[in-house]
Write a protein that holds these residues in place. Structure first.
Motif, PDB file in Angstrom:
ATOM      1  N   ARG A  99      43.514  -3.985  22.108  1.00  0.00           N
ATOM      2  CA  ARG A  99      42.590  -3.138  22.906  1.00  0.00           C
ATOM      3  C   ARG A  99      41.797  -4.035  23.875  1.00  0.00           C
ATOM      4  O   ARG A  99      41.390  -5.169  23.517  1.00  0.00           O
ATOM      5  N   VAL A 100      41.768  -3.318  25.103  1.00  0.00           N
ATOM      6  CA  VAL A 100      40.874  -4.394  26.214  1.00  0.00           C
ATOM      7  C   VAL A 100      39.654  -3.656  26.218  1.00  0.00           C
ATOM      8  O   VAL A 100      39.299  -2.410  26.195  1.00  0.00           O
ATOM      9  N   ALA A 101      38.399  -4.203  26.198  1.00  0.00           N
ATOM     10  CA  ALA A 101      36.969  -3.831  26.058  1.00  0.00           C
ATOM     11  C   ALA A 101      36.300  -4.577  27.146  1.00  0.00           C
ATOM     12  O   ALA A 101      36.369  -5.768  27.359  1.00  0.00           O
ATOM     13  N   LEU A 102      35.363  -3.871  27.651  1.00  0.00           N
ATOM     14  CA  LEU A 102      33.950  -4.407  28.346  1.00  0.00           C
ATOM     15  C   LEU A 102      33.196  -4.907  27.411  1.00  0.00           C
ATOM     16  O   LEU A 102      32.439  -3.867  26.664  1.00  0.00           O
ATOM     17  N   SER A 103      32.454  -5.812  27.248  1.00  0.00           N
ATOM     18  CA  SER A 103      31.701  -6.449  26.337  1.00  0.00           C
ATOM     19  C   SER A 103      30.402  -7.181  27.038  1.00  0.00           C
ATOM     20  O   SER A 103      30.759  -7.825  28.130  1.00  0.00           O
ATOM     21  N   TRP A 104      29.227  -7.206  26.514  1.00  0.00           N
ATOM     22  CA  TRP A 104      28.312  -7.972  27.053  1.00  0.00           C
ATOM     23  C   TRP A 104      27.285  -8.313  25.879  1.00  0.00           C
ATOM     24  O   TRP A 104      27.148  -7.417  24.910  1.00  0.00           O
ATOM     25  N   PRO A 105      26.293  -9.322  26.022  1.00  0.00           N
ATOM     26  CA  PRO A 105      25.377  -9.438  25.119  1.00  0.00           C
ATOM     27  C   PRO A 105      24.294  -8.149  24.788  1.00  0.00           C
ATOM     28  O   PRO A 105      23.938  -7.540  25.592  1.00  0.00           O
ATOM     29  N   GLU A 106      24.197  -7.874  23.283  1.00  0.00           N
ATOM     30  CA  GLU A 106      23.371  -6.493  23.243  1.00  0.00           C
ATOM     31  C   GLU A 106      22.061  -6.837  23.701  1.00  0.00           C
ATOM     32  O   GLU A 106      21.536  -5.888  24.057  1.00  0.00           O
ATOM     33  N   GLU A 107      21.444  -8.118  23.608  1.00  0.00           N
ATOM     34  CA  GLU A 107      20.021  -8.220  24.310  1.00  0.00           C
ATOM     35  C   GLU A 107      19.812  -8.276  25.916  1.00  0.00           C
ATOM     36  O   GLU A 107      18.813  -8.406  26.386  1.00  0.00           O
ATOM     37  N   GLU A 108      20.915  -8.164  26.515  1.00  0.00           N
ATOM     38  CA  GLU A 108      21.037  -8.368  28.058  1.00  0.00           C
ATOM     39  C   GLU A 108      21.726  -7.276  28.645  1.00  0.00           C
ATOM     40  O   GLU A 108      22.517  -7.420  29.804  1.00  0.00           O
ATOM     41  N   THR A 109      21.353  -6.143  28.227  1.00  0.00           N
ATOM     42  CA  THR A 109      21.876  -4.881  29.009  1.00  0.00           C
ATOM     43  C   THR A 109      21.087  -4.770  30.172  1.00  0.00           C
ATOM     44  O   THR A 109      20.322  -4.036  30.286  1.00  0.00           O
ATOM     45  N   THR A 110      21.293  -5.308  31.394  1.00  0.00           N
ATOM     46  CA  THR A 110      20.640  -5.387  32.542  1.00  0.00           C
ATOM     47  C   THR A 110      20.922  -4.253  33.416  1.00  0.00           C
ATOM     48  O   THR A 110      22.014  -3.366  33.081  1.00  0.00           O
ATOM     49  N   ASP A 111      20.213  -4.030  34.704  1.00  0.00           N
ATOM     50  CA  ASP A 111      20.797  -2.830  35.390  1.00  0.00           C
ATOM     51  C   ASP A 111      21.989  -3.233  36.165  1.00  0.00           C
ATOM     52  O   ASP A 111      23.059  -2.325  36.417  1.00  0.00           O
ATOM     53  N   LEU A 112      22.434  -4.662  36.437  1.00  0.00           N
ATOM     54  CA  LEU A 112      23.785  -4.977  36.919  1.00  0.00           C
ATOM     55  C   LEU A 112      24.848  -4.450  35.673  1.00  0.00           C
ATOM     56  O   LEU A 112      25.865  -3.989  36.119  1.00  0.00           O
ATOM     57  N   VAL A 113      24.533  -4.757  34.543  1.00  0.00           N
ATOM     58  CA  VAL A 113      25.405  -4.641  33.538  1.00  0.00           C
ATOM     59  C   VAL A 113      25.733  -2.863  33.617  1.00  0.00           C
ATOM     60  O   VAL A 113      26.842  -2.336  33.503  1.00  0.00           O
ATOM     61  N   GLU A 114      24.680  -2.085  33.637  1.00  0.00           N
ATOM     62  CA  GLU A 114      24.814  -0.845  33.723  1.00  0.00           C
ATOM     63  C   GLU A 114      25.534  -0.239  34.805  1.00  0.00           C
ATOM     64  O   GLU A 114      26.493   0.721  34.514  1.00  0.00           O
ATOM     65  N   ASP A 115      25.279  -0.783  35.996  1.00  0.00           N
ATOM     66  CA  ASP A 115      26.153  -0.631  37.206  1.00  0.00           C
ATOM     67  C   ASP A 115      27.647  -0.812  36.824  1.00  0.00           C
ATOM     68  O   ASP A 115      28.508   0.092  37.332  1.00  0.00           O
ATOM     69  N   PHE A 116      27.914  -1.960  36.239  1.00  0.00           N
ATOM     70  CA  PHE A 116      29.490  -2.131  36.168  1.00  0.00           C
ATOM     71  C   PHE A 116      30.068  -1.182  35.150  1.00  0.00           C
ATOM     72  O   PHE A 116      31.063  -0.808  34.946  1.00  0.00           O
ATOM     73  N   ILE A 117      29.185  -0.991  34.024  1.00  0.00           N
ATOM     74  CA  ILE A 117      29.538   0.031  32.928  1.00  0.00           C
ATOM     75  C   ILE A 117      30.115   1.373  33.622  1.00  0.00           C
ATOM     76  O   ILE A 117      30.847   2.104  33.408  1.00  0.00           O
ATOM     77  N   GLY A 118      29.184   1.837  34.705  1.00  0.00           N
ATOM     78  CA  GLY A 118      29.525   3.150  35.429  1.00  0.00           C
ATOM     79  C   GLY A 118      30.791   2.998  36.181  1.00  0.00           C
ATOM     80  O   GLY A 118      31.433   3.849  36.025  1.00  0.00           O
ATOM     81  N   ILE A 119      31.093   1.941  36.740  1.00  0.00           N
ATOM     82  CA  ILE A 119      32.350   1.487  37.491  1.00  0.00           C
ATOM     83  C   ILE A 119      33.470   1.705  36.594  1.00  0.00           C
ATOM     84  O   ILE A 119      34.464   2.473  37.011  1.00  0.00           O
ATOM     85  N   VAL A 120      33.563   1.128  35.329  1.00  0.00           N
ATOM     86  CA  VAL A 120      34.775   1.007  34.363  1.00  0.00           C
ATOM     87  C   VAL A 120      35.135   2.465  34.047  1.00  0.00           C
ATOM     88  O   VAL A 120      35.874   2.825  33.771  1.00  0.00           O
ATOM     89  N   ARG A 121      33.803   3.134  33.910  1.00  0.00           N
ATOM     90  CA  ARG A 121      33.882   4.714  33.188  1.00  0.00           C
ATOM     91  C   ARG A 121      34.130   5.635  34.096  1.00  0.00           C
ATOM     92  O   ARG A 121      34.327   6.773  33.885  1.00  0.00           O
ATOM     93  N   GLY A 122      34.349   5.283  35.627  1.00  0.00           N
ATOM     94  CA  GLY A 122      34.782   6.108  36.508  1.00  0.00           C
ATOM     95  C   GLY A 122      33.586   7.094  37.085  1.00  0.00           C
ATOM     96  O   GLY A 122      33.819   8.199  37.729  1.00  0.00           O
ATOM     97  N   ARG A 123      32.505   6.472  36.826  1.00  0.00           N
ATOM     98  CA  ARG A 123      31.336   7.273  37.463  1.00  0.00           C
ATOM     99  C   ARG A 123      31.145   7.112  39.007  1.00  0.00           C
ATOM    100  O   ARG A 123      31.415   6.103  39.465  1.00  0.00           O
ATOM    101  N   THR A 124      30.612   8.254  39.493  1.00  0.00           N
ATOM    102  CA  THR A 124      30.549   8.169  41.038  1.00  0.00           C
ATOM    103  C   THR A 124      29.304   7.486  41.339  1.00  0.00           C
ATOM    104  O   THR A 124      28.378   7.155  40.568  1.00  0.00           O
ATOM    105  N   VAL A 125      29.166   7.223  42.642  1.00  0.00           N
ATOM    106  CA  VAL A 125      27.956   6.464  43.279  1.00  0.00           C
ATOM    107  C   VAL A 125      26.914   7.143  43.121  1.00  0.00           C
ATOM    108  O   VAL A 125      25.434   6.636  43.015  1.00  0.00           O
TER     109      VAL A 125
END
Length: 265
Positions: free
Chosen positions: A171-197
């Motif tokens: 399985r391929v997953a998107l991962s990041w440090p638990e304590e570093e959920t930054t705004d940029l990480v949230e933006d990339f999560i939105g992209i891989v999940r197919g959210r619109t702009v």
């Protein structure tokens, strides 16, 4: 600090076989001022790279040691066996693990699959890498079972691959440090999940100061619109009936006491 050090950036680690090109393209469209740097890492080192701060997020393979990491599974890969084109397996669409029992199946040190029991007969030595194992398959030494994306990555004209129906899957997953959920990480999560702009999730919410500016802008616009409407404080007030309304009043009534002249009979 220099201005270049202060500029935001986003580092995305990825393991062999994973192709983040589509997500990178969307990122560049939505975040033109935030460059995305790709960091290629071996599958076995991906989790440590994130924990050590070598990347802000990463596309890695599960299962892996997820201590201190958050992860969102994205997709599951088909598992295939890589064989020479003249091998008997190449004549069918898929095989089972049991059907590989008589073949030597190579098990590289960087294998990403978790086996309860290895398929086939073991080789004398384990290849160091998947790439080395592919070379041995081409030399007729044995077969190799890998996620399909790795078979494509190491494609050779003299080799082919077929689906293994009951093999473990990666399985391929998107991962990041638990304590570093930054705004940029949230933006990339939105992209891989197919959210619109325009989605409110996966993007930083406006700050209180930004909300105040937006509200003041709306209030100012409302005042301007009201000022253009009849009956507003800036419009001329119509004189009361019977009062001296000046020229406009006489024009409207046709003159006080004056009516239409009668015809003589």
């Amino acid at each position: 600090m220099t201005s270049s050090e202060e500029s935001p950036s986003f580092r995305l680690a990825y393991v062999p076989g994973v192709t983040p090109a589509k997500w990178v393209r969307i990122w560049n469209e939505r975040q033109p001022d935030v460059p995305l740097a790709l960091v290629g890492v071996p599958a076995a080192e991906a989790a440590d790279t994130l924990r050590d701060g070598g990347a802000d997020a990463g596309l890695l393979r599960l299962p892996t040691d997820r201590a201190g990491l958050s992860a969102i599974p994205l997709y599951t890969e088909t598992t295939v066996v890589v064989v020479p084109k003249d091998h008997v397996v190449a004549t069918v669409d898929e095989v089972s693990v049991e059907e590989l029992a008589d073949d030597i199946v190579l098990h590289p040190l960087d294998d990403t699959l978790v086996w309860e029991r290895l398929p086939g007969r073991p080789a004398i030595e384990r290849p160091a890498t998947t790439a080395d194992a592919v070379e041995l398959v081409a030399a007729g030494v044995g077969l190799l079972v890998v996620p399909q994306s790795l078979a494509r990555l190491h494609h050779r004209k003299d080799l082919t691959y077929r689906t293994v129906s009951d093999a473990p899957q990666s399985r391929v997953a998107l991962s990041w440090p638990e304590e570093e959920t930054t705004d940029l990480v949230e933006d990339f999560i939105g992209i891989v999940r197919g959210r619109t702009v325009n989605s409110t999730r996966g993007r930083p919410r406006p700050s209180a100061q930004s909300k105040d500016k937006q509200q003041k802008g709306r209030q100012s616009k409302d005042k301007q619109q009201k000022g253009r409407q009849p009956g507003s404080g800036t419009a001329r007030r119509k004189p009361a009936a019977g009062g001296s309304g000046g020229r406009s009043a006489r024009g409207a009534s046709g003159g006080a006491g004056r009516g239409k002249p009668r015809r003589r009979s």
